[in-house]
Each structure stands twice: as C-alpha cells, then as structure tokens.
Write an enzyme that holds these catalytic residues in place. Structure first.
Site, PDB file in Angstrom:
ATOM      1  N   ASN A 188      -0.391  -7.606  -9.788  1.00  0.00           N
ATOM      2  CA  ASN A 188      -0.009  -6.391  -9.067  1.00  0.00           C
ATOM      3  C   ASN A 188      -1.116  -5.979  -8.109  1.00  0.00           C
ATOM      4  O   ASN A 188      -2.155  -5.486  -8.527  1.00  0.00           O
ATOM      5  CB  ASN A 188       0.298  -5.259 -10.048  1.00  0.00           C
ATOM      6  CG  ASN A 188       0.819  -4.018  -9.354  1.00  0.00           C
ATOM      7  OD1 ASN A 188       0.815  -3.918  -8.134  1.00  0.00           O
ATOM      8  ND2 ASN A 188       1.265  -3.065 -10.141  1.00  0.00           N
ATOM      9  N   THR A 200       0.845  -1.193   0.000  1.00  0.00           N
ATOM     10  CA  THR A 200       0.000   0.000   0.000  1.00  0.00           C
ATOM     11  C   THR A 200       0.878   1.241   0.000  1.00  0.00           C
ATOM     12  O   THR A 200       1.811   1.343   0.796  1.00  0.00           O
ATOM     13  CB  THR A 200      -0.915   0.025   1.243  1.00  0.00           C
ATOM     14  OG1 THR A 200      -1.699  -1.171   1.277  1.00  0.00           O
ATOM     15  CG2 THR A 200      -1.833   1.234   1.220  1.00  0.00           C
ATOM     16  N   VAL A 201       0.549   2.157  -0.892  1.00  0.00           N
ATOM     17  CA  VAL A 201       1.218   3.454  -0.946  1.00  0.00           C
ATOM     18  C   VAL A 201       0.124   4.507  -0.789  1.00  0.00           C
ATOM     19  O   VAL A 201      -0.792   4.578  -1.610  1.00  0.00           O
ATOM     20  CB  VAL A 201       1.971   3.654  -2.280  1.00  0.00           C
ATOM     21  CG1 VAL A 201       2.734   4.972  -2.270  1.00  0.00           C
ATOM     22  CG2 VAL A 201       2.906   2.484  -2.560  1.00  0.00           C
ATOM     23  N   HIS A 229       7.151  11.902  -2.931  1.00  0.00           N
ATOM     24  CA  HIS A 229       7.545  10.513  -2.705  1.00  0.00           C
ATOM     25  C   HIS A 229       6.469   9.528  -3.163  1.00  0.00           C
ATOM     26  O   HIS A 229       6.765   8.480  -3.730  1.00  0.00           O
ATOM     27  CB  HIS A 229       7.876  10.310  -1.221  1.00  0.00           C
ATOM     28  CG  HIS A 229       8.461   8.982  -0.918  1.00  0.00           C
ATOM     29  ND1 HIS A 229       7.767   8.001  -0.236  1.00  0.00           N
ATOM     30  CD2 HIS A 229       9.675   8.457  -1.206  1.00  0.00           C
ATOM     31  CE1 HIS A 229       8.537   6.934  -0.121  1.00  0.00           C
ATOM     32  NE2 HIS A 229       9.693   7.179  -0.701  1.00  0.00           N
TER      33      HIS A 229
END
Length: 157
Positions: free
Chosen positions: A115, A82-83, A90
């Site tokens: 993915n 998780t982003v 960033h």
C-alpha cells in the site's frame, strides 16, 4: 527497514502496479520509486492507471477476476496514490475506505499488496513521502509487496 525476500527467492515475480493519477507529478514520483524497487529485485510488472484512490481496490479485484477467467495472473499488487486533506470530510472517506478495501482484499483473497497510497495534510508532506531521495513510499510499497509475495510462498498460500 529490511525486507525478507531476495531477488533469487522471488523467481521473477510479476506484479500489477495500480496508480491513481489525481496528482500527476506526485504519481510520477511514486511510480518512479516503485519501478526502481521492482527493477532492482528483478521483478516484472504491468502498470494501470485509475482516476483516484477509491478505484484502486476495485481494479485489483478486476485483475483477480480476470486471472480466474484466463487473463494475466499477478503474484502481487502495488497500490499508489495520494490523498491530500481538503476542507471537507471527503479526505477521511477516501483515506479510510481505500485502505480498508485493500486490507480486506489482501486478507480475504490471500494476496500480496503493497500500500503506497499517501494520506497527508498538505502537498509538502506528500512530496517528502513520494520522492525517492526522501521517504520513497513508492519504493517502500513495492518492496512490501515483494516481501508479502515471499511470505505467501513460504507458507504455501
């Protein structure tokens, strides 16, 4: 979404799940979905944990190199992480580069990768995508990897 490979066609594929545990609770939810999907398909799998999403492609590359040197061979890979967007650039770097590297690996090495790296604006969006009872992106990524394994076999790659 319907996937193209049944349990019988898979001949018990063996996959490597590479999970980034930057957000532990979300990682647990994604992994739960991926494991459930693979178990349902009759697949076997190993799980390896990395610090963040950027480390996932390198880990898959290490696994491929290891297989070339007599290590475990995997039929496919599931990338989980998780982003969440923060206040800096960033987020864009991690999101774009991890996805690009996974796509490059998949195409250049002719490997099956599902993915399941979430790229979201906030934690609420992440939970909706991670929970099995909602969007189940961990399960989706695992089923996508299984589908790509089936297609790879179909084309003799």
């Amino acid at each position: 979404m319907e996937f193209l490979m049944s349990k019988h066609e898979a001949d018990a594929p063996h996959l490597l799940i590479v999970e980034a545990r930057f957000y532990d609770d979300l990682a647990d939810a994604l992994l739960d979905g991926a494991k459930a999907a693979l178990d349902e398909a009759g697949a076997t799998y190993d799980v390896v944990t990395v610090p963040g999403a950027l480390e996932i492609p390198a880990t898959i590359s290490f696994a491929l190199d290891g297989a070339d040197n007599g290590g475990t061979e995997y039929d496919g890979f599931v990338a989980l992480g998780t982003v969440i967007r923060g206040e800096t650039y960033h987020f864009d770097i991690v999101s774009n580069e991890s996805c690009r590297a996974l796509t490059d690996l998949s195409v250049e090495e002719s490997i099956a990768i599902g993915n399941g790296i979430l790229t979201v604006e906030n934690e609420e969006q992440a939970w909706v995508r991670a929970r099995r009872e909602d969007k189940d992106k961990g399960g989706f990524a695992a089923r996508a990897a299984l589908t790509m394994i089936g297609l790879r076999k179909k084309f003799g790659a």
